[in-house]
Each structure stands twice: as C-alpha cells, then as structure tokens.
Design a protein around this motif. Structure first.
Motif, PDB file in Angstrom:
ATOM      1  N   THR A   1     -45.213   6.808 -14.856  1.00  0.00           N
ATOM      2  CA  THR A   1     -45.311   5.484 -13.671  1.00  0.00           C
ATOM      3  C   THR A   1     -44.544   4.088 -14.071  1.00  0.00           C
ATOM      4  O   THR A   1     -44.047   3.568 -14.134  1.00  0.00           O
ATOM      5  CB  THR A   1     -46.531   6.188 -13.213  1.00  0.00           C
ATOM      6  OG1 THR A   1     -47.106   7.189 -12.635  1.00  0.00           O
ATOM      7  CG2 THR A   1     -46.491   5.309 -11.290  1.00  0.00           C
ATOM      8  N   LEU A   2     -45.786   4.462 -15.101  1.00  0.00           N
ATOM      9  CA  LEU A   2     -45.326   2.824 -16.214  1.00  0.00           C
ATOM     10  C   LEU A   2     -44.566   2.624 -17.103  1.00  0.00           C
ATOM     11  O   LEU A   2     -44.317   1.347 -17.697  1.00  0.00           O
ATOM     12  CB  LEU A   2     -46.997   2.745 -16.990  1.00  0.00           C
ATOM     13  CG  LEU A   2     -48.392   2.614 -15.947  1.00  0.00           C
ATOM     14  CD1 LEU A   2     -49.562   2.099 -17.524  1.00  0.00           C
ATOM     15  CD2 LEU A   2     -48.100   1.989 -15.419  1.00  0.00           C
ATOM     16  N   GLY A   3     -43.363   3.579 -17.566  1.00  0.00           N
ATOM     17  CA  GLY A   3     -42.698   3.523 -18.401  1.00  0.00           C
ATOM     18  C   GLY A   3     -42.162   3.057 -18.147  1.00  0.00           C
ATOM     19  O   GLY A   3     -41.171   2.714 -16.605  1.00  0.00           O
ATOM     20  N   TYR A   4     -40.806   2.155 -18.459  1.00  0.00           N
ATOM     21  CA  TYR A   4     -39.813   1.219 -17.743  1.00  0.00           C
ATOM     22  C   TYR A   4     -38.580   2.377 -17.548  1.00  0.00           C
ATOM     23  O   TYR A   4     -37.571   1.632 -16.900  1.00  0.00           O
ATOM     24  CB  TYR A   4     -39.134   0.519 -19.757  1.00  0.00           C
ATOM     25  CG  TYR A   4     -38.063   1.356 -20.382  1.00  0.00           C
ATOM     26  CD1 TYR A   4     -38.697   2.509 -21.150  1.00  0.00           C
ATOM     27  CD2 TYR A   4     -36.275   0.600 -20.722  1.00  0.00           C
ATOM     28  CE1 TYR A   4     -38.620   3.329 -21.846  1.00  0.00           C
ATOM     29  CE2 TYR A   4     -36.012   1.790 -21.281  1.00  0.00           C
ATOM     30  CZ  TYR A   4     -36.662   2.803 -22.313  1.00  0.00           C
ATOM     31  OH  TYR A   4     -35.573   3.287 -22.951  1.00  0.00           O
ATOM     32  N   THR A   5     -38.931   3.297 -18.001  1.00  0.00           N
ATOM     33  CA  THR A   5     -36.858   4.464 -17.742  1.00  0.00           C
ATOM     34  C   THR A   5     -37.356   3.958 -15.765  1.00  0.00           C
ATOM     35  O   THR A   5     -37.016   4.456 -15.591  1.00  0.00           O
ATOM     36  CB  THR A   5     -37.938   5.775 -18.068  1.00  0.00           C
ATOM     37  OG1 THR A   5     -39.081   5.971 -18.014  1.00  0.00           O
ATOM     38  CG2 THR A   5     -37.244   5.939 -19.079  1.00  0.00           C
TER      39      THR A   5
ATOM     40  N   LEU B   1     -54.361  15.318 -20.121  1.00  0.00           N
ATOM     41  CA  LEU B   1     -53.064  15.186 -20.872  1.00  0.00           C
ATOM     42  C   LEU B   1     -52.165  14.715 -19.160  1.00  0.00           C
ATOM     43  O   LEU B   1     -51.195  13.963 -19.311  1.00  0.00           O
ATOM     44  CB  LEU B   1     -52.973  15.971 -21.785  1.00  0.00           C
ATOM     45  CG  LEU B   1     -51.645  16.281 -22.489  1.00  0.00           C
ATOM     46  CD1 LEU B   1     -51.267  15.168 -22.709  1.00  0.00           C
ATOM     47  CD2 LEU B   1     -51.190  17.093 -23.069  1.00  0.00           C
ATOM     48  N   ASN B   2     -52.156  15.505 -18.803  1.00  0.00           N
ATOM     49  CA  ASN B   2     -51.679  15.410 -17.645  1.00  0.00           C
ATOM     50  C   ASN B   2     -51.240  14.631 -16.835  1.00  0.00           C
ATOM     51  O   ASN B   2     -51.034  13.814 -16.174  1.00  0.00           O
ATOM     52  CB  ASN B   2     -51.387  17.121 -17.106  1.00  0.00           C
ATOM     53  CG  ASN B   2     -51.360  18.475 -17.080  1.00  0.00           C
ATOM     54  OD1 ASN B   2     -50.171  18.415 -18.347  1.00  0.00           O
ATOM     55  ND2 ASN B   2     -51.172  19.196 -17.040  1.00  0.00           N
ATOM     56  N   ALA B   3     -52.744  13.734 -16.391  1.00  0.00           N
ATOM     57  CA  ALA B   3     -53.135  12.996 -15.602  1.00  0.00           C
ATOM     58  C   ALA B   3     -52.171  11.798 -16.747  1.00  0.00           C
ATOM     59  O   ALA B   3     -51.698  10.897 -15.607  1.00  0.00           O
ATOM     60  CB  ALA B   3     -54.789  12.728 -15.529  1.00  0.00           C
ATOM     61  N   LEU B   4     -52.615  11.231 -17.514  1.00  0.00           N
ATOM     62  CA  LEU B   4     -51.768  10.064 -18.715  1.00  0.00           C
ATOM     63  C   LEU B   4     -50.718  10.225 -19.045  1.00  0.00           C
ATOM     64  O   LEU B   4     -50.255   9.422 -18.591  1.00  0.00           O
ATOM     65  CB  LEU B   4     -52.538  10.311 -20.294  1.00  0.00           C
ATOM     66  CG  LEU B   4     -54.227  10.009 -19.573  1.00  0.00           C
ATOM     67  CD1 LEU B   4     -54.596  10.353 -21.842  1.00  0.00           C
ATOM     68  CD2 LEU B   4     -54.319   8.415 -20.209  1.00  0.00           C
ATOM     69  N   GLU B   5     -50.236  11.858 -19.123  1.00  0.00           N
ATOM     70  CA  GLU B   5     -48.250  11.539 -18.862  1.00  0.00           C
ATOM     71  C   GLU B   5     -47.903  10.965 -17.709  1.00  0.00           C
ATOM     72  O   GLU B   5     -46.849  10.259 -17.186  1.00  0.00           O
ATOM     73  CB  GLU B   5     -48.127  13.263 -19.070  1.00  0.00           C
ATOM     74  CG  GLU B   5     -46.376  13.396 -18.377  1.00  0.00           C
ATOM     75  CD  GLU B   5     -46.079  12.581 -19.810  1.00  0.00           C
ATOM     76  OE1 GLU B   5     -46.625  12.486 -21.352  1.00  0.00           O
ATOM     77  OE2 GLU B   5     -44.115  12.410 -20.011  1.00  0.00           O
TER      78      GLU B   5
END
Lengths: 562, 80
Positions: A472-476, A463-467
């Motif tokens: 990283t990938l999010g538009y924020t 989960l942490n890895a995915l977060e």
C-alpha cells in the motif's frame, strides 16, 4: 749711678770746666745757671759714648735672645731681653764666625762683649764677641730639640744603617791630623789588621769644626773607587774627649745630615763613652772611643790567619778521614767477599753428586717400572677374557630364558584383572537409562514442535500484514496512480536543474521504464517485455524505496500517515 | 755548591764559603766524588783567604786640601 754721671760730666767738660766740677756729688744750683756750658749734639753723644765704653768695656750679660737678623753683610743683629728690658746686640762678621754657639731666638745666653753707643740713632748697644748658652741645661735643651727634629725626619731610622764591610780595603779617617786620636786609631789598626788609611784633616773644635767635618764626609763620598784618590770603603769620624762645648761641632745639623747621607758606612767616635753627640745617632755604627772605632773597623788578622789554618786542618782532616773511612770500608768489604773457588765448591760438589746419582737413578727407575709392567701384564691373557665372556653369555642366556615365562605370567595376571572388571560392567542398567531418557526426549520434542508451530504462524500472519502495508505504502502503488520516477545515472532526479544537467533520463512508470535523451539513442519502450519487468523489479529494492520516501512530501495526504 | 768563582769572592764571602765547605766535608754525607771536589774548592778558598790576609799592608796618607778645602792630593804620613 752717681759716679757714672760724674764721669760723664767730667769727660764732657774736662777742658773748660775742670775746676767747677771737681766733685761729682756737688750738683748745686750752678747747674741751672746761665753760664752753664753748652754741648753740641755730637759733643754730648761722643761724651756719652766715651763714658759708656769706658765704664762697660767688658761685660757679660745674661738674657734671652730675641729677634735675630743676619743681613748679607754677615753681621748679626739681635736683641737680648728679660722681662722688663731689651738691649740691642750686634756681632760683627768676624765675631760671628768664631762663635761656637750661634744665638738663636728664645735661647737663654750669656753674651760677652762691650757696651757702646750708636750716636746716629741715639742708641746704646752691646757688641757681642761670644755667646754661650746659659748653663748646660740650655745647651742640652737645644740639642734635644735638634735631635727630635732630625728623628722626626727619620734620619735615625735603623733601616738607613749600612752594614760595615768585614774587611775594608781603605779606611777614611776624618779627624785632626795631629793628636792622640789618629795615633790611637792607627796603632789599633796596625795591631789588628794593617790597612790603607786616608786621613782628612779637620778642625775638631771651634767654629770651623762643623763645616770642615761636613766637607770631609762629603768629599770622601765624592771620590771614585780605585781612582787617583781612591774612595774608602769605611769612614771613621773621630775626636778625643772634651767639654760639651768642645764637642759641639759634632752636634751641628750639617754634620749630622752629611753623616746620614754618606753612602760609605760610617763609624762615629766622638769623645768618651759618656759623650753622645748628634752624629752618633746618624752614624751606621757608634764607637765609644777612637780605639774602639778601629776595632769595629777591621778584624784581627792573626786570628783570621789562625782560623784559615784551622779550616785548612779541618779540611785535610775531614778529607783524609773520608778517605781512610772509605779505604777501611773497602778493605772490610773485600775481606768479606769470598773467593770465587769457595763460592763454587759447594755447587760443584752438588753437581758431582747429582751427576753420579743420575744414571743409577735412571736404571733403578726403569727397573721398577719394568717390574710393575710385568706384574700388570702377567694377568693379561686371552683365556681370562674368554672365560669372562663365557660367564657373561651364560648369564644373559639364563636371563633370556626367564624372560618369556615372566611375560606370560604377567599378561595372565592382567587378563584376570580385566575379566574381573568386565564382569562388573552391567548392560541392563544401561538399557533402562536409555529408555527413560528416550521417553523424555519424545515428550520434549512434541512440546517443542507445538510451540514452534504456534510461533511460526504468528510470525507469518504478521509478515503478510506488513507486506500488505508495504504494498500500500510503496511507490509502485503511487506509480499505479499515474506518477513516474525520473532517474539519471541510476540516481533519482528530483529537480529541474538535475534533469537539465543529466545526459540521459530514465523514466519509470508503473509498468516499465523508458530511456529519454541523446545518450539513450531511440527511446526504447520496454513495455511488456519480461526482461523490462525483471529489470524494474530488480531496481526497486535499490532505488525505489528512497525515491518513494523522497516523493512523499509531494503528497501531503500520505505524509500524515507516518 | 755555590757557582761564584772563588777569585771573585770578597774575603768575607770566601770565609763563609770555606766554613760551609769544611762543615759539609766533616759531616761526611757527601759521595766520595763530591768530597774530592769539595776538598779542592776548600783549598782554593783557603788560598784566597790567606792571600787576602797576607795583603795586609799599612799605608797611611793625609789628604792635602786647597784653600777652598777641596782635596788636592795626598802626602804620606809616617811616624804616627
């Protein structure tokens, strides 16, 4: 021939040559001499005529009739011939009228007459006074021919025959007024049934026969019923016996046609029974003799009178029999009908008997029932009832007394049974089972927690890895690099057209949102406000992710990451 | 029963009818009422027949002819 010639010459030259030609056979050379006498044509013709008429003053010639002609003059010219010769024949008007049989072409005849000449045409001819068919066969043949012709016309048809009236009022008789025939007819009529008779006198033979008979038949038909000359309702055409020639008039076609056309029923009675003439075929009834014709014409009066008398007798007899029969039947029935009293006697007696028995029966019946009632009511007393009640009460009490002991006995029994079963219930074994199962449970719980912890840690790390990756990938993150998200009415605006259409635009930066446009009023910078932060965060899950995905194509480097 | 009035019947018709009436009455299968009518009709028919039979009268006449052979009148004939 020689004698003929001698007569001829003698007649011609009697005056001048009487001496020279004394002997006929002596026709010597003198005949051709210059002094041979001369005749004028008329002289010689006249001489020939005289000789011929003198020699053949009365002859009968047999031959076949050839061409026949009858000019308006009424004379008749015809030929007589055989296989080799022809002779002209003439019958003058008066002679023709008298002929019983008129010559017809092809007829074999014997002509009676005299020879003469017709000087005007150098002709000799036979003046015929009478003609008879040559032999009976020829006459019959002619009759057969006529008969066949009329038959072919249908004149003999049975359908044309009229029924004779049963009792004619007036009988017309066509016959000779004098002679046995009319007498026979009248006698027979008188014997049988006197009637009114009208006689039409006719010639019954000779050349007048046929036309007169024809006229008579037609004349009777022309009369009106009940007129001055009342029309007969039956005709008899009669003639007595005679030779075939005598009866010939009734073989004439005109007679046959008139008889066939007669609307008055017609009886023919010509000659004897063996004679059959043409009229017999067309008559409605043929009688063999005139007497027979009268018999056919009327019934016998006295027979009819007798018959009527007999009918009268039968009528009366039948009627009286009917009456007698019915009277008898009535009397029989009347006898069979019983008198009214007799009819009533028996029922009346029955009534009497019954009415006599009725009160007695009523009394007896009442008595009987009274006895039954008293018998029944005899046993019905209060004492009996109370005894019975006492009995019942006693019984119920004894039953009640038995009730409690029986119950306790029964309960005791059950308790014993229960105790026995309770004793069989062992608690130690239960505790043993409980202990063993408890150890198994602890063991299994320990294994479960180990396994659960291991799985949980794994999942947490993933989960942490995915977060991290999401971060990283999010538009924020992109916003952090100086990009902004433009929204209008909570939808991401991706083009200039949309931006121009929007009333108000909201621009999101990495650290907050700004409202731009007339709908927004003064642009509010919610820069560091906790509320603004919260609003931005809250809107992220709703809109940022799709917006980010939309933005991705604008950043080619990142697109390759997926 | 025939409807023809007896007075209009010919002798022959009256005879035939009388015969029929008698036969019917003799058979006896007609009700009394009708048999009376039949009897009366029979009597009438019988009278009719009898009258016709009594009318029998001989009268013989000869037709006289004019020269053309046409009937001109009659002359009584007697003694034949």
């Amino acid at each position: 021939m020689q004698s003929l010639w001698s007569r001829l010459f003698r007649a011609a030259s009697l005056r001048r040559m009487s001496d020279l030609f004394e002997d006929g056979p002596d026709d010597g050379p003198e005949n051709s001499g210059d002094n041979f006498p001369e005749f004028t044509v008329s002289e010689i013709s006249g001489a020939v005529k005289r000789v011929i008429e003198g020699e053949f003053g009365h002859v009968r010639v047999r031959g076949e009739v050839g061409r026949v002609s009858m000019p308006r003059s009424g004379h008749m010219y015809f030929d007589l011939k055989d296989d080799r010769a022809v002779i002209n024949a003439v019958s003058w008007k008066g002679q023709v009228a008298k002929m019983a049989v008129k010559p017809e072409e092809g007829m074999e005849v014997i002509a009676t007459g005299r020879m003469t000449t017709f000087p005007g045409q150098s002709r000799y001819q036979l003046i015929v006074e009478d003609v008879v068919p040559a032999g009976a066969g020829a006459l019959m043949a002619m009759l057969e021919k006529r008969k066949a012709a009329l038959q072919a016309e249908g004149l003999f048809a049975q359908e044309l025959k009229q029924k004779l009236p049963y009792l004619p009022e007036i009988i017309g008789v066509v016959t000779s007024p004098s002679g046995a025939v009319i007498r026979d007819i009248l006698h027979r009529l008188r014997d049988r049934f006197p009637r009114k008779v009208l006689i039409w006198p006719v010639a019954v033979q000779g050349q007048n026969c046929a036309p007169e008979v024809t006229r008579a038949i037609e004349g009777f038909n022309a009369m009106t019923p009940g007129g001055a000359l009342p029309r007969p309702d039956l005709l008899i055409v009669a003639r007595g016996g005679g030779s075939t020639e005598d009866l010939w008039g009734f073989n004439e076609e005109i007679v046959a046609r008139a008889a066939a056309a007669s609307r008055i029923p017609l009886i023919s009675a010509i000659g004897h029974e063996t004679d059959t003439t043409l009229i017999d075929y067309v008559a409605d009834q043929r009688a063999p003799t005139p007497t027979a014709a009268a018999e056919l014409a009327v019934p016998v009066r006295h027979e009819l009178l007798a018959w009527v008398g007999e009918q009268q007798a039968r009528l009366t007899r039948a009627m009286s029999q009917r009456l007698e029969q019915r009277g008898q039947r009535l009397r029989d029935l009347a006898r069979a009908l019983p008198r009214a009293e007799t009819l009533l006697e028996s029922p009346r007696q029955r009534l009497d008997t019954a009415s006599e028995r009725l009160p007695r029966a009523l009394t007896a019946s009442t008595q009987l029932r009274r006895v039954k009632l008293s018998e029944a009511s005899a046993g019905l007393r209060p004492g009996l009832l109370s005894t019975r009640l006492a009995q019942l009460r006693e019984r119920s009490e004894s039953q009640a007394a038995r009730l409690a002991p029986a119950l306790s006995r029964h309960a005791g029994q059950k308790r014993i049974d229960f105790d026995r079963l309770a004793m069989r219930l062992d608690t130690r074994r239960l505790v043993q089972v409980q202990t063993r199962e408890g150890e198994r449970l602890a063991l299994l719980s320990a294994r479960l927690s180990t396994v659960a912890n291991a799985g949980l840690n794994g999942h947490r790390e993933r989960l942490n890895a995915l977060e991290r990756m999401r971060q990283t990938l999010g538009y924020t993150e992109t916003l952090r690099r100086g990009y902004a998200v433009v929204r209008a009415d909570n939808a991401v605006v991706t083009g200039q057209a949309e931006a121009a259409a929007a009333t108000a635009l909201e621009i999101e930066f990495a650290d907050g949102r700004v409202l731009v446009g007339p709908g927004a009023g003064t642009p509010v910078a919610e820069a560091d406000g906790a509320a603004g932060q919260t609003a931005a965060k809250a809107s992220v899950p709703a809109a940022a992710k799709p917006a980010a995905k939309k933005k991705n194509p604008t950043a080619p480097d990142q697109g390759s990451l997926f | 029963m025939s409807e023809t009035p007896v007075s209009e019947m010919s002798f022959e018709q009256a005879m035939a009818e009388l015969e029929r009436v008698v036969g019917q009455l003799e058979r006896g299968d007609v009700p009394l009422e009708d048999s009376i009518k039949l009897y009366e009709r029979g009597a009438e028919l019988k009278a009719r027949c009898e009258t016709r039979l009594k009318e029998a009268e001989e009268k013989v006449a000869k037709i006289t002819l004019d020269p053309n052979g046409q009937p001109r009148g009659t002359t009584p004939v007697e003694g034949l």
